[in-house]
Design a protein around this motif. Structure first.
Motif, short mmCIF file in Angstrom:
data_model
loop_
_atom_site.label_atom_id
_atom_site.label_comp_id
_atom_site.label_asym_id
_atom_site.label_seq_id
_atom_site.Cartn_x
_atom_site.Cartn_y
_atom_site.Cartn_z
N LEU A 7 0.83 -1.21 0.00
CA LEU A 7 0.00 0.00 0.00
C LEU A 7 0.86 1.26 0.00
CD1 LEU A 7 -2.95 1.37 1.09
CD2 LEU A 7 -1.25 1.95 2.80
N GLY A 8 0.38 2.25 -0.73
CA GLY A 8 1.03 3.54 -0.69
C GLY A 8 2.34 3.57 -1.46
N VAL A 29 7.23 9.62 -11.59
CA VAL A 29 6.29 8.92 -10.74
C VAL A 29 4.95 8.92 -11.46
CG1 VAL A 29 5.08 8.95 -8.55
CG2 VAL A 29 7.47 9.65 -8.68
N LYS A 30 4.41 7.71 -11.67
CA LYS A 30 3.15 7.66 -12.40
C LYS A 30 2.10 6.95 -11.57
CE LYS A 30 1.52 7.36 -17.05
NZ LYS A 30 0.21 6.84 -16.83
N LEU A 89 -0.61 13.04 0.36
CA LEU A 89 -1.17 12.12 -0.64
C LEU A 89 -0.24 11.98 -1.84
CD1 LEU A 89 -4.92 13.27 -0.62
CD2 LEU A 89 -3.88 11.37 0.65
N GLY A 90 0.20 10.76 -2.08
CA GLY A 90 1.09 10.51 -3.22
C GLY A 90 2.50 11.04 -3.01
N ALA A 91 2.85 11.45 -1.79
CA ALA A 91 4.20 11.96 -1.54
C ALA A 91 5.20 10.81 -1.50
CB ALA A 91 4.23 12.73 -0.21
N SER A 92 6.48 11.13 -1.72
CA SER A 92 7.53 10.11 -1.66
C SER A 92 7.76 9.70 -0.20
CB SER A 92 8.83 10.67 -2.22
OG SER A 92 9.31 11.69 -1.35
N MET A 147 7.46 21.23 -2.39
CA MET A 147 7.52 19.77 -2.52
C MET A 147 7.52 19.35 -3.98
SD MET A 147 5.26 18.07 0.58
CE MET A 147 4.57 16.90 -0.56
N SER A 148 8.05 18.16 -4.23
CA SER A 148 8.30 17.77 -5.62
C SER A 148 7.11 17.13 -6.33
CB SER A 148 9.47 16.79 -5.65
OG SER A 148 9.06 15.59 -5.02
N ARG A 149 6.00 16.96 -5.65
CA ARG A 149 4.87 16.23 -6.23
C ARG A 149 4.42 16.87 -7.55
NH1 ARG A 149 -0.03 15.64 -2.12
NH2 ARG A 149 -0.16 17.83 -2.70
N PRO A 150 4.29 16.07 -8.61
CA PRO A 150 3.97 16.65 -9.93
C PRO A 150 2.48 16.91 -10.15
CG PRO A 150 4.36 14.31 -10.14
CD PRO A 150 4.56 14.63 -8.68
N PHE A 151 1.70 16.94 -9.11
CA PHE A 151 0.27 17.23 -9.28
C PHE A 151 -0.23 17.94 -8.02
CE2 PHE A 151 0.88 12.95 -7.63
CZ PHE A 151 0.16 12.98 -6.46
#
Ligand code: TIH
Ligand code: FE2
Length: 327
Positions: A1-2, A16-17, A211-214, A306-310
């Motif tokens: 998970l995650g 990251v997809k 959410l969706g973070a590394s 933060m690096s999140r692409p969305f």
């Protein structure tokens, strides 16, 4: 998970997809993975280790949390005389300390909880009644958790204004400090501020950022959570007050945090996020915020890097998270 799906595009670029994360409040049924370090069954230094009856009780209450599904009412626990006694001891010491040491936002809701007879000395409040109270005040609700959750699972629920709360009570032999969360910590520590609008907003923003973070970013976010929501201090004029839940549920540490036996540093997300910490004993360092509003502003500026692409946005009408592409 995650976990994140990593797609290697060429030798030095990794994209990251489609990371999995909860998109709807009901997805939190899958976000209940436990950290196992504090099992009374496994940890010989746990105050409940030698107490068979206590261990059986913990198991029974944990099973309620494992069986819980989105939309269920939270089952009431008929707390035992011993459990109510443990609550009473902590509650009565806290009542004396709150006026002097808790921040004003905490005090306001604490008073309200007493007036509404949700907080009373002689009985542990039920999670469902507290959840109803929170819902009226900030839209937060509770769901039962079996124990200490992984940071990713725990933080993700905050994005939906849902707080995962343990329901068992600490061992009667250690009423004034425990290294693991229990219902006394959740109730006395967390509930008052989750009913404060500004603080509720801050909590949800940490959740949305997770959410969706590394994995590294989750580590930083949970460190910030630790030094704010759990162990935060804040300025009130020339005074310093406690707002961290781990302080307001642990009488010994509350006094320690405001004594000269520890270090106070100004809350600054970029440095606070990388400060190592332990959860076995009192903290040697605490971070002081100027106010919740100021902490929120600083946190927002830091999260933007933060690096999140969305980007994500919470839709309260559907209790879901919408994902907006920003690349
Ligand atoms: N130490 C707190 C208490 O005794 O109430 C509980 C915890 C706070 C944070 C992690 S565990
Ligand atoms: Fe906590």
């Amino acid at each position: 998970l995650g976990g994140l799906t990593l797609l290697a595009e060429d030798t030095n670029a990794v994209t990251v997809k489609d990371p999995w994360f909860p998109r709807h409040a009901s997805d939190l049924d899958n976000c209940n993975h436990l950290m196992t370090k504090y099992e009374p069954d496994l940890d010989m230094s746990h105050p409940g280790f030698a107490d068979k009856e206590y261990r059986a009780r913990r198991k029974l209450i944990a099973e309620i949390a494992f069986a819980y599904k989105y939309g269920d009412p939270i089952p009431n626990i008929p707390y035992t005389e011993t459990e109510n006694e443990t609550w009473k001891r902590v509650f009565n010491t806290l009542v004396d300390l709150v006026p002097k040491h808790a921040c004003k936002e905490y005090q306001r809701v604490f008073q309200k909880l007493r007036e509404e007879k949700i907080f009373e000395p002689h009985r542990v409040p039920q999670l469902q009644e507290v959840s109803d109270f929170l819902k009226k005040n900030t839209g937060f609700t509770l769901r039962p958790a079996a124990g200490l959750l992984t940071a990713r699972d725990f933080l993700s629920s905050l994005a939906f204004r849902i707080f995962q709360s343990t329901q068992y009570i600490r061992h009667i032999n250690s009423p004034y400090h425990t290294p693991e969360p229990d219902a006394i910590h959740e109730l006395l520590g967390h509930m008052p501020l989750l009913a404060d609008p500004s603080f509720a907003q801050f909590s949800q923003e940490i959740g949305l950022a997770s959410l969706g973070a590394s994995d590294e970013e989750i580590e930083k976010l949970s460190t910030i959570y630790w030094f704010t929501v759990e162990f935060g201090l804040c300025k009130e004029g020339t005074e310093t007050k406690a707002y961290g839940a781990g302080l307001l549920s642990a009488y010994g540490e509350l006094l320690h945090s405001l004594s000269d036996k520890c270090e106070h540093r100004p809350f600054e997300p970029s440095t606070t996020a990388v400060q190592p910490y332990q959860d076995q004993d009192y903290q040697p360092i605490y971070y002081v915020a100027n106010s919740f509003e100021d902490a929120k502003e600083k946190f927002r500026r830091w999260v933007a890097m933060m690096s999140r692409p969305f980007e994500v946005r919470y839709n309260p009408h559907t209790q879901s998270v919408e994902v907006l592409d920003s690349v």
